[in-house]
Design a protein around this motif. Structure first.
Motif, short mmCIF file in Angstrom:
data_model
loop_
_atom_site.label_atom_id
_atom_site.label_comp_id
_atom_site.label_asym_id
_atom_site.label_seq_id
_atom_site.Cartn_x
_atom_site.Cartn_y
_atom_site.Cartn_z
N SER A 1 0.85 -1.08 -0.16
CA SER A 1 -0.05 -0.04 0.04
C SER A 1 0.94 1.25 -0.30
O SER A 1 2.15 1.10 0.29
N SER A 2 0.21 2.49 -0.28
CA SER A 2 1.06 3.65 -0.11
C SER A 2 1.05 4.01 1.38
O SER A 2 -0.10 3.72 1.98
N HIS A 3 1.78 4.94 1.53
CA HIS A 3 1.95 5.71 2.78
C HIS A 3 0.87 6.54 2.78
O HIS A 3 0.15 6.86 3.95
N ALA A 4 0.28 7.31 1.83
CA ALA A 4 -0.63 8.25 1.75
C ALA A 4 -1.12 8.48 0.37
O ALA A 4 -0.30 8.17 -0.74
N VAL A 5 -2.34 8.77 0.12
CA VAL A 5 -3.01 9.11 -1.05
C VAL A 5 -3.87 10.41 -0.85
O VAL A 5 -4.53 10.61 0.15
N PHE B 1 -5.60 10.64 2.80
CA PHE B 1 -5.74 9.37 3.46
C PHE B 1 -4.55 8.79 3.83
O PHE B 1 -3.61 8.56 3.06
N LEU B 2 -4.25 8.58 5.16
CA LEU B 2 -3.20 8.05 5.71
C LEU B 2 -3.20 6.71 5.91
O LEU B 2 -3.99 6.21 6.60
N THR B 3 -2.30 5.82 5.52
CA THR B 3 -2.17 4.33 5.78
C THR B 3 -2.07 4.19 7.36
O THR B 3 -1.38 5.03 8.06
N GLY B 4 -2.52 3.05 7.86
CA GLY B 4 -2.21 2.94 9.42
C GLY B 4 -0.98 2.91 9.83
O GLY B 4 0.11 2.42 9.20
N GLN B 5 -0.85 3.61 10.98
CA GLN B 5 0.46 3.71 11.43
C GLN B 5 0.49 2.86 12.90
O GLN B 5 -0.44 2.89 13.59
N PHE B 6 1.63 2.30 13.08
CA PHE B 6 1.54 1.50 14.27
C PHE B 6 3.11 1.72 14.86
O PHE B 6 3.75 2.56 14.37
N ALA C 1 1.73 -5.54 17.50
CA ALA C 1 1.43 -4.31 17.94
C ALA C 1 0.10 -4.18 18.78
O ALA C 1 -0.86 -5.24 18.39
N LEU C 2 -0.08 -3.45 19.87
CA LEU C 2 -1.26 -3.14 20.74
C LEU C 2 -2.40 -2.13 19.93
O LEU C 2 -3.39 -2.20 20.30
N ILE C 3 -1.49 -1.45 18.93
CA ILE C 3 -2.35 -0.46 18.35
C ILE C 3 -1.97 -0.09 17.10
O ILE C 3 -0.76 -0.20 16.73
N GLU C 4 -3.07 0.49 16.10
CA GLU C 4 -2.77 0.92 14.89
C GLU C 4 -3.70 1.81 14.59
O GLU C 4 -4.97 1.84 15.04
N ILE C 5 -3.32 3.23 14.13
CA ILE C 5 -4.04 4.29 13.79
C ILE C 5 -4.33 4.68 12.20
O ILE C 5 -2.95 4.88 11.77
N GLU C 6 -5.02 4.68 11.75
CA GLU C 6 -5.39 5.48 10.32
C GLU C 6 -5.96 6.56 10.41
O GLU C 6 -6.91 6.79 11.29
N ALA C 7 -5.80 7.56 9.54
CA ALA C 7 -6.51 9.00 9.47
C ALA C 7 -6.58 9.49 8.34
O ALA C 7 -6.03 8.88 7.37
N VAL C 8 -7.50 10.47 8.35
CA VAL C 8 -7.90 11.37 7.22
C VAL C 8 -7.67 12.64 7.35
O VAL C 8 -7.97 13.12 8.67
N ALA C 9 -6.81 13.53 6.86
CA ALA C 9 -6.58 14.84 7.01
C ALA C 9 -7.01 15.79 5.91
O ALA C 9 -7.27 15.17 4.77
N ARG C 10 -7.24 16.79 6.14
CA ARG C 10 -7.60 18.00 5.08
C ARG C 10 -6.50 18.98 4.95
O ARG C 10 -6.43 19.62 6.03
N ARG C 11 -6.43 19.31 3.72
CA ARG C 11 -5.20 20.52 3.46
C ARG C 11 -6.29 21.84 3.90
O ARG C 11 -7.30 21.86 3.66
N PRO C 12 -5.37 22.80 4.58
CA PRO C 12 -6.51 24.06 4.86
C PRO C 12 -6.54 24.95 3.55
O PRO C 12 -5.91 24.64 2.52
#
Length: 124
Positions: free
Chosen positions: A12-16, A23-28, A113-124
């Motif tokens: 997968s990509s790190h981000a798209v 859209f950020l791939t899950g970080q652990f 891992a005990l945790i993974e976090i994926e996220a969506v961000a928006r450019r200002p």
């Protein structure tokens, strides 16, 4: 693929980015500078490292945690770790920064891992 990041664990990509949304791939909680190093012990340390990795990914894209709009948290020991994860997660967010969030329990995560976090961000 983000410069300075180790290869993704999955195909997968790190981000798209599309239409101003990233859209950020899950970080652990791996050490991005030494990806083979052992993961930190405990949910607090793992959450702190995961949030730092997420912040680093956003910085590589010219953004920060304040740009988050949506987050999904995956915990492999939900009942045990939920409260402590919340404390470390909240401590990592900028003041007034509260993206929407979903948190789910899962049976297992990459590298134990005990945790993974994926996220969506928006450019200002």
């Amino acid at each position: 693929m983000l410069p300075g990041f180790p290869p993704s664990v999955s195909p997968s990509s790190h981000a798209v980015e599309t239409d101003g949304f990233v859209f950020l791939t899950g970080q652990f909680p791996r050490d991005l500078d030494d990806p083979r190093a052992p993961l930190p012990e405990g949910i607090t340390a793992q959450t702190t490292r995961t949030m730092a990795n997420l912040a680093r990914a956003l910085r590589a894209l010219g953004m920060g945690l304040e740009n988050l709009v949506s987050v999904r948290v995956y915990l492999s020991a939900f009942e045990r770790d939920y409260a402590a994860m919340n404390l470390a997660y909240a401590a990592a967010l900028p003041p007034g920064g509260r993206p929407v969030r979903t948190c789910v329990g899962v049976t297992a995560l990459v590298r134990g891992a005990l945790i993974e976090i994926e996220a969506v961000a928006r450019r200002p």
